[in-house]
Design a protein around this motif. Structure first.
Motif, PDB file in Angstrom:
ATOM      1  N   TRP A  29      34.304 -50.480  -8.416  1.00  0.00           N
ATOM      2  CA  TRP A  29      33.833 -49.387  -6.613  1.00  0.00           C
ATOM      3  C   TRP A  29      33.482 -51.183  -6.599  1.00  0.00           C
ATOM      4  N   SER A  61      27.268 -44.470  -0.430  1.00  0.00           N
ATOM      5  CA  SER A  61      28.594 -43.996  -0.369  1.00  0.00           C
ATOM      6  C   SER A  61      28.655 -42.719  -0.595  1.00  0.00           C
ATOM      7  N   SER A  62      29.682 -41.855   0.074  1.00  0.00           N
ATOM      8  CA  SER A  62      28.962 -40.058   0.503  1.00  0.00           C
ATOM      9  C   SER A  62      30.733 -39.549  -0.157  1.00  0.00           C
ATOM     10  N   PHE A  63      30.503 -39.104  -1.435  1.00  0.00           N
ATOM     11  CA  PHE A  63      31.270 -38.241  -1.964  1.00  0.00           C
ATOM     12  C   PHE A  63      31.196 -37.453  -0.934  1.00  0.00           C
ATOM     13  N   GLU A 121      35.465 -41.312  -3.296  1.00  0.00           N
ATOM     14  CA  GLU A 121      35.054 -40.073  -3.970  1.00  0.00           C
ATOM     15  C   GLU A 121      35.512 -40.277  -5.692  1.00  0.00           C
ATOM     16  N   HIS A 142      33.127 -43.532   3.057  1.00  0.00           N
ATOM     17  CA  HIS A 142      33.473 -42.307   1.981  1.00  0.00           C
ATOM     18  C   HIS A 142      34.552 -42.303   0.951  1.00  0.00           C
ATOM     19  N   PRO A 193      22.654 -43.251  -9.196  1.00  0.00           N
ATOM     20  CA  PRO A 193      23.397 -43.769  -7.760  1.00  0.00           C
ATOM     21  C   PRO A 193      23.105 -45.120  -8.546  1.00  0.00           C
ATOM     22  N   GLY A 251      31.789 -44.135  -9.354  1.00  0.00           N
ATOM     23  CA  GLY A 251      30.806 -45.053  -8.597  1.00  0.00           C
ATOM     24  C   GLY A 251      29.773 -46.497  -9.584  1.00  0.00           C
ATOM     25  N   ALA A 310      25.940 -37.423  -1.380  1.00  0.00           N
ATOM     26  CA  ALA A 310      27.089 -36.013  -1.533  1.00  0.00           C
ATOM     27  C   ALA A 310      26.691 -35.103  -0.479  1.00  0.00           C
ATOM     28  N   ASN A 317      29.996 -34.451  -7.817  1.00  0.00           N
ATOM     29  CA  ASN A 317      30.243 -36.006  -8.643  1.00  0.00           C
ATOM     30  C   ASN A 317      29.080 -36.423  -8.582  1.00  0.00           C
ATOM     31  N   THR A 356      27.880 -39.632  -9.547  1.00  0.00           N
ATOM     32  CA  THR A 356      27.434 -40.634  -9.407  1.00  0.00           C
ATOM     33  C   THR A 356      27.901 -40.896  -7.770  1.00  0.00           C
ATOM     34  N   SER A 357      27.950 -40.475  -6.985  1.00  0.00           N
ATOM     35  CA  SER A 357      28.074 -40.188  -5.624  1.00  0.00           C
ATOM     36  C   SER A 357      26.340 -40.694  -5.147  1.00  0.00           C
TER      37      SER A 357
END
Ligand code: ADP
Ligand code: MG
Length: 730
Positions: free
Chosen positions: A544, A411-413, A536, A534, A406, A539, A466, A460, A462-463
């Motif tokens: 980003w 952040s959150s997916f 999607e 949030h 990450p 990341g 999640a 995802n 990269t989150s």
């Protein structure tokens, strides 16, 4: 290192450790928790009334009196002695790494000149380890070094070899926590109580909520013989130098690939021992990088899961050595290939069987689902900088934001379905969402939540945080970390959000709003508020980073600065109002984090400097002399013109070696100097910043030249096992 020497090293280590095929007749269901004093053992070894009392202590947190403790100790001793146990220890989680223990024998004078085995309630419940050498961040000055450890009955006692291990909290005499467990337990209490109250809006049969944790532990294995030949691995847990292997993970052939035989024996052995200790191991597989693997158990109550993770980390190291390996838990043992993390799967569940982060079948249940999702996001949003502070360390800093783990932005997916759901709720007006038709029948026009939100397809990777169907997966946690650090913050942040949510809902209800309507209105408000968290998208991209900054998320990159989040006013307010940590405790912890950071880089810098000066430069110079010698000798048999032509390549190499060794020597001098300057700084924050800004980058820049030399110098002479040698277990 020459291939032959490498072969010899591995063989030598092997000879001492013959390939053992772990095997046993009985099944996991039969030997599971064999070494754990769980309820089943309590029922067997304790008088019925004592057993009842213990259940009450465990389930309801009632106080344990000394008389009961004595009886419990008596039963425990009987059970333990049947297993050949002779010692006991309080087992705690100080603010360093790993766990700590101090063993006491069961022996006591019998007053007749002999000895008896004794284990009293008092030694079960409390011990006073001389704790002066554990970090306390100045809470406890050395002259009054008393700290005490107190039994945590919620985590069962277990046996390792000849010792009864008693999980405890570790506290200073003035009451401040000196460990991870004490605040973890407080954070669990805060979040489960807050969640139970909110859950009762939706169900009238909720008494208790549980916080769940399912960790996934990643690790590397290397051959013990090769490990022993790498002073950097030995002392710092990672390779400070080493050129990429020509083949590493680019073929993606290791992930989920078949497990090498020797490794599979190790895994089997590890799992059997873990199961005996009550750790419900479930999944094992190869990870992305060569020699990288993962172990995951079935999720458990958070306090117990953390203990089990601490236990598995020490077990991994021990069992690995038995099989001729060393287990590396460092987040980034090898540059250029993936590092190791410890995904923490987290959720809340109620005692009526409902997973509060899972969608339900009725509109009300879906409102409950959305409430818990959104309030979790509120906590994560409000304290995103602090959450990052909770997972960052000198070692994890190598992994975050490195296009594999990450990014260093929380952040959150949520996935498409949940995103659509939140958007619908946010955009629709009250009336269409909430119809009171007839007497009590109410319909919430929330789009149907498909049951299979657990769909893995739109995951995802990269989150950092999640949603994965019925839980959140916090992926930024480092492989060597005590996951309690992250969970203390997560639990407390969500506790605060839920309390705040409830207060606002209750206020509306007090003003006459229908409770469900009040919930919808507060949730809708919060969906809007926490929107910045949030994300999607991918990341890993630079766009980003810019976007996150625009959104006001924490984009700090420097580890020492991230630690300071613990002292931000909103963090102190959160921890104090939720009854988890006081300002004094937070100050102490932050100091310890800074100090630990400094020490790690300091040690790396020292070892790196030594390796450069007494491993690398000497062999590079020796090889260079050989080349020079060769150039000279060419003139013995060839004409000067011809000799020059034929030696052109060697002359080029001689120059390159000089360039690299000069750079290395000069910059190692600078490194030593930068360390000296930093060491003179007394303020812990400033010192850590100096190490981050001025010391660590020098290591990286020098390393580049060392790695170049590795490609030039005769393999026969190169003193360290190379990546290609360490990364592929036969
Ligand atoms: P993946 O690698 O696909 O993320 P794993 O199966 O390796 O998944 O690990 C998932 C972890 O999450 C396991 O420890 C599992 O028990 C745990 N888990 C599953 N459901 C929940 C839940 N509701 N709350 C917490 N942890 C959970
Ligand atoms: Mg996972």
């Amino acid at each position: 290192m020459s291939a032959i020497l490498r072969f010899k090293l591995v063989e030598e280590a092997f000879k001492k450790k013959p390939l053992e095929i772990p095997n046993r007749e009985d099944r996991p269901s039969e030997f599971f928790a064999k070494y754990v004093f769980n309820r089943q053992k309590m029922a067997e070894y304790l008088p019925a009334d004592v057993y009842e009392k213990m259940c009450d202590v465990i389930d309801n947190g009632t106080k344990l009196d000394l008389e009961t403790a004595d009886k419990v100790a008596e039963g425990m001793k009987r059970w333990a002695m049947e297993l050949g146990v002779t010692h006991c220890t309080h087992w705690f989680q100080p603010l360093t790494e790993g766990t700590a223990e101090k063993h006491d024998g069961f022996v006591e004078h019998d007053q007749k000149g002999g000895m008896v085995e004794e284990f009293t309630g008092k030694s079960l419940v409390q011990q006073e380890p001389d704790a002066s050498s554990f970090p306390s961040g100045g809470i406890r000055s050395t002259f009054e070094a008393r700290g005490y450890s107190a039994w945590d009955p919620a985590s069962p006692v277990f046996v390792v070899s000849d010792t009864l291990m008693i999980p405890t909290v570790f506290i200073s005499y003035t009451g401040e926590a000196l460990d991870y467990k004490a605040p973890l337990k407080k954070s669990i209490k805060a979040v489960t109580q807050a969640a139970a109250e909110v859950a009762r809006y939706f169900y009238n049969d909720v008494n208790r909520v549980t916080s769940n944790l399912g960790w996934e532990q990643e690790y590397f294995l290397v051959d013990e013989g090769l490990y022993a030949a790498r002073p950097d691995l030995l002392m710092t847990g990672r390779t400070l130098m080493g050129h990429d292997s020509a083949k590493n993970q680019q073929m993606d052939d290791h992930y989920f690939g078949s497990i090498p035989l020797r490794v599979s024996y190790f895994m089997k052995d590890l799992e059997m021992q873990a199961l005996e200790l009550g750790i419900p191991c479930k999944t094992r597989h190869n990870e992305v990088a060569p020699n990288q693997f993962e172990l995951a158990p079935i999720f458990e109550e958070t306090n117990l899961a953390v203990d089990h993770n601490m236990l598995i980390m020490s077990l991994m190291k021990r069992v690995a050595r038995k099989h001729g390996f060393r287990c590396l838990l460092h987040e980034k043992p090898f540059a250029g290939i993936n590092g190791s993390g410890k995904h923490c799967n987290w959720s809340l569940s109620a005692d009526n069987g409902v997973l509060l982060h899972a969608p339900g079948k009725t509109p009300i249940e879906n409102l409950r689902f959305i409430t818990f999702i959104v309030e979790t996001l509120m906590g994560v949003y409000k304290h995103n900088g602090l959450l990052k502070g909770s997972i960052i360390s000198a070692t994890n800093a190598h992994r975050l934001g490195a296009n594999e783990a990450p990014p260093a932005i929380i952040s959150s997916f949520l996935g498409k379905q949940l995103t659509d759901l939140l958007t619908a709720l946010e955009e629709s007006d009250d009336d269409s969402l909430f119809n009171l038709s007839g007497k009590k029948a109410l319909t919430l026009d929330i789009p149907q939540v498909p049951e299979l939100l657990l769909d893995n397809t739109d995951r995802n990777r990269t989150s950092p945080f999640a949603f994965t169907g019925n839980r959140f997966e916090f992926r930024a946690v480092g492989s060597s970390a005590n996951c309690a650090a992250a969970l203390i913050v997560l639990n407390t942040a969500v506790a605060e959000a839920l309390c705040d949510f409830k207060q606002r809902v209750d206020q509306l209800v007090a003003q006459g709003t229908n409770p469900m309507k009040a919930i919808v209105s507060v949730v809708r408000q919060d969906i809007k508020t926490c929107k910045p968290i949030h994300f999607e998208g991918n990341g890993y991209t630079d766009s980003w980073k810019e976007e996150a900054q625009r959104r006001g998320l924490d984009v700090e990159q420097s580890a020492p600065m991230m630690f300071l989040q613990y002292l931000a006013p909103e963090s102190i307010k959160m921890f104090e109002s939720m009854g988890v940590l006081s300002e004094a405790e937070l100050k102490a912890r932050t100091d310890i984090k800074l100090e630990t950071y400094t020490k790690k880089i300091q040690i790396e810098a020292r070892i790196f400097g030594d390796l450069c000066l007494n491993h690398i430069i000497p062999v590079a110079t020796r090889y260079q002399s050989q080349l020079i010698d060769n150039v000279h000798k060419m003139t013995d048999i060839f004409s000067p013109e011809e000799a020059r032509q034929l030696s052109a390549n060697n002359i080029k190499l001689i120059r390159q070696i000089s360039d690299h060794t000069t750079f290395i020597t000069e910059h190692v001098d600078q490194l030593i100097n930068a360390r000296r300057v930093a060491n003179r700084i007394t303020d812990e924050t400033e010192k850590a910043i100096a190490y981050h800004d001025n010391v660590a980058p020098l290591i990286e820049s020098i390393r580049y030249h060392v790695d170049k030399l590795e490609l030039i110098v005769d393999d026969e002479l190169w003193p360290l096992p190379k990546y290609r040698e360490m990364l592929f277990i036969r």
